[in-house]
Write a protein that holds these residues in place. Sequence first.
Motif, mmCIF file in Angstrom:
data_model
loop_
_atom_site.group_PDB
_atom_site.id
_atom_site.type_symbol
_atom_site.label_atom_id
_atom_site.label_comp_id
_atom_site.label_asym_id
_atom_site.label_seq_id
_atom_site.Cartn_x
_atom_site.Cartn_y
_atom_site.Cartn_z
ATOM 1 N N ASN A 1 0.412 -14.916 -4.508
ATOM 2 C CA ASN A 1 0.618 -16.218 -3.869
ATOM 3 C C ASN A 1 1.377 -16.060 -2.557
ATOM 4 O O ASN A 1 1.066 -16.711 -1.556
ATOM 5 C CB ASN A 1 1.397 -17.140 -4.809
ATOM 6 C CG ASN A 1 0.520 -17.817 -5.850
ATOM 7 O OD1 ASN A 1 -0.699 -17.856 -5.720
ATOM 8 N ND2 ASN A 1 1.146 -18.349 -6.888
ATOM 9 N N ALA A 2 2.395 -15.183 -2.553
ATOM 10 C CA ALA A 2 3.171 -14.955 -1.332
ATOM 11 C C ALA A 2 2.296 -14.359 -0.231
ATOM 12 O O ALA A 2 2.426 -14.724 0.946
ATOM 13 C CB ALA A 2 4.357 -14.037 -1.635
ATOM 14 N N ARG B 1 0.834 -1.205 0.000
ATOM 15 C CA ARG B 1 0.000 0.000 0.000
ATOM 16 C C ARG B 1 0.869 1.256 0.000
ATOM 17 O O ARG B 1 0.607 2.205 -0.751
ATOM 18 C CB ARG B 1 -0.929 -0.011 1.220
ATOM 19 C CG ARG B 1 -1.814 1.241 1.320
ATOM 20 C CD ARG B 1 -2.699 1.194 2.547
ATOM 21 N NE ARG B 1 -1.944 1.124 3.777
ATOM 22 C CZ ARG B 1 -1.319 2.167 4.334
ATOM 23 N NH1 ARG B 1 -1.354 3.355 3.758
ATOM 24 N NH2 ARG B 1 -0.644 2.019 5.468
ATOM 25 N N GLU B 2 1.905 1.264 0.825
ATOM 26 C CA GLU B 2 2.784 2.420 0.883
ATOM 27 C C GLU B 2 3.555 2.593 -0.416
ATOM 28 O O GLU B 2 3.793 3.715 -0.871
ATOM 29 C CB GLU B 2 3.742 2.271 2.066
ATOM 30 C CG GLU B 2 3.036 2.375 3.418
ATOM 31 C CD GLU B 2 3.966 2.093 4.587
ATOM 32 O OE1 GLU B 2 5.091 1.589 4.338
ATOM 33 O OE2 GLU B 2 3.573 2.373 5.739
ATOM 34 N N GLN B 3 3.938 1.480 -1.021
ATOM 35 C CA GLN B 3 4.643 1.562 -2.300
ATOM 36 C C GLN B 3 3.752 2.157 -3.375
ATOM 37 O O GLN B 3 4.218 2.894 -4.251
ATOM 38 C CB GLN B 3 5.110 0.167 -2.717
ATOM 39 C CG GLN B 3 5.947 0.141 -3.996
ATOM 40 C CD GLN B 3 6.555 -1.215 -4.245
ATOM 41 O OE1 GLN B 3 7.227 -1.781 -3.389
ATOM 42 N NE2 GLN B 3 6.304 -1.771 -5.412
ATOM 43 N N ARG B 4 2.449 1.865 -3.307
ATOM 44 C CA ARG B 4 1.491 2.411 -4.272
ATOM 45 C C ARG B 4 1.019 3.806 -3.874
ATOM 46 O O ARG B 4 0.264 4.433 -4.594
ATOM 47 C CB ARG B 4 0.284 1.478 -4.395
ATOM 48 C CG ARG B 4 0.608 0.088 -4.926
ATOM 49 C CD ARG B 4 1.078 0.159 -6.369
ATOM 50 N NE ARG B 4 1.261 -1.172 -6.927
ATOM 51 C CZ ARG B 4 2.434 -1.773 -7.069
ATOM 52 N NH1 ARG B 4 3.538 -1.154 -6.696
ATOM 53 N NH2 ARG B 4 2.510 -2.984 -7.577
ATOM 54 N N ARG B 5 1.445 4.273 -2.696
ATOM 55 C CA ARG B 5 1.096 5.611 -2.206
ATOM 56 C C ARG B 5 -0.416 5.779 -2.087
ATOM 57 O O ARG B 5 -0.995 6.770 -2.557
ATOM 58 C CB ARG B 5 1.702 6.688 -3.101
ATOM 59 C CG ARG B 5 3.229 6.644 -3.147
ATOM 60 C CD ARG B 5 3.808 7.729 -4.015
ATOM 61 N NE ARG B 5 5.269 7.654 -4.023
ATOM 62 C CZ ARG B 5 6.057 8.478 -4.710
ATOM 63 N NH1 ARG B 5 5.521 9.445 -5.446
ATOM 64 N NH2 ARG B 5 7.366 8.341 -4.659
ATOM 65 N N ASP C 1 -2.766 -3.710 -7.149
ATOM 66 C CA ASP C 1 -2.061 -4.111 -8.369
ATOM 67 C C ASP C 1 -0.825 -4.935 -8.039
ATOM 68 O O ASP C 1 0.256 -4.745 -8.595
ATOM 69 C CB ASP C 1 -1.662 -2.878 -9.188
ATOM 70 C CG ASP C 1 -1.261 -3.232 -10.618
ATOM 71 O OD1 ASP C 1 -1.725 -4.275 -11.111
ATOM 72 O OD2 ASP C 1 -0.476 -2.466 -11.221
ATOM 73 N N VAL C 2 -0.979 -5.872 -7.120
ATOM 74 C CA VAL C 2 0.114 -6.755 -6.736
ATOM 75 C C VAL C 2 0.296 -7.813 -7.823
ATOM 76 O O VAL C 2 -0.680 -8.417 -8.276
ATOM 77 C CB VAL C 2 -0.181 -7.438 -5.379
ATOM 78 C CG1 VAL C 2 0.923 -8.435 -5.014
ATOM 79 C CG2 VAL C 2 -0.328 -6.390 -4.285
ATOM 80 N N PRO C 3 1.511 -8.061 -8.282
ATOM 81 C CA PRO C 3 1.733 -9.091 -9.307
ATOM 82 C C PRO C 3 1.245 -10.460 -8.846
ATOM 83 O O PRO C 3 1.192 -10.748 -7.652
ATOM 84 C CB PRO C 3 3.255 -9.071 -9.493
ATOM 85 C CG PRO C 3 3.684 -7.720 -9.036
ATOM 86 C CD PRO C 3 2.756 -7.358 -7.923
ATOM 87 N N LEU D 1 -7.696 -7.073 -1.777
ATOM 88 C CA LEU D 1 -6.725 -6.013 -1.521
ATOM 89 C C LEU D 1 -5.574 -6.073 -2.525
ATOM 90 O O LEU D 1 -5.107 -5.043 -3.020
ATOM 91 C CB LEU D 1 -6.187 -6.127 -0.099
ATOM 92 C CG LEU D 1 -7.201 -5.866 1.029
ATOM 93 C CD1 LEU D 1 -6.558 -6.092 2.391
ATOM 94 C CD2 LEU D 1 -7.775 -4.454 0.944
ATOM 95 N N ALA D 2 -5.123 -7.301 -2.820
ATOM 96 C CA ALA D 2 -4.039 -7.459 -3.790
ATOM 97 C C ALA D 2 -4.447 -6.931 -5.158
ATOM 98 O O ALA D 2 -3.647 -6.306 -5.867
ATOM 99 C CB ALA D 2 -3.637 -8.925 -3.883
#
Length: 268
Positions: free
Chosen positions: A71-72, A20-24, A64-66, A59-60
């Motif tokens: 899976n992780a 979330r923080e990485q996506r701001r 936009d989580v790959p 949430l993923a």
Amino acid sequence: MTTHPSTAEKGAGPLLRAWREQRRISQLELALRADSSARHISFVETGRSRPSEEMVLRLAEHLDVPVRERNALLLAAGYAPRYPETPLDDPALGALREGIERLIGGYEPYPALVVDALYNVVAANRGVMTLVDGVGEALLEPPLNAMRLALHPQGLAPRIRNLRAWRGHLLEQMERQIALHRSEPLRALYEEVAAYPVPDADPADEPSEPAPYFALPLRIEHEGRTLSFVSSISTFNTPMDVTVAELAIETLLPADPATAKYLQSSLL
């Protein structure tokens, strides 16, 4: 470079917070997107609440989580991975391989290739093989790597007339991928190709008048003439397999009429 979610952190909460923080994105904004509440998002991130499998995936999706990292996240939350990672040579992906070969073949005489998450070439048409003719034999041993082929001193680099600009473009592209995928092999590849020597620019390599290109061109010498291309990259929509999600199809389209005419006359 962007700081990545740490694999050392325990549980899905810290990983989700890092994404979330990485996506701001604020907790409130994420909550609104995911039809939840900022309080629940906060509880999930701090470990006070265990998210359901559906919530992890939701949430993923909004972060936009790959696919590989989804899976992780599921594993960190105590659930089984949702997305398989099928080898590309598996019979189950036979239709995909056939479709890819037909697709890149349809671009001929223009170069087109397919790469995986580490820029290893998994398929290429005749246009690509014509351009790489004459590069160092070691670079042509499997697996071919598109970044090494482009930037290595024994690869295409000496032929690229606007090498500094094109090199900068490729390195920025890799930086964006590293920010998106937590991949140490990709980071190692970046450090390798970024360390390749760059020859001094030759003023003769720069056009006397700027050409009206609509995108940064790849200007490459081929058999005594300079060909100009613009690159287009596409991926598969809504993939359900890690392997498929990490494939990218790159096409090199003529950036000027002279390049198009030459390719049509020489490769068909």
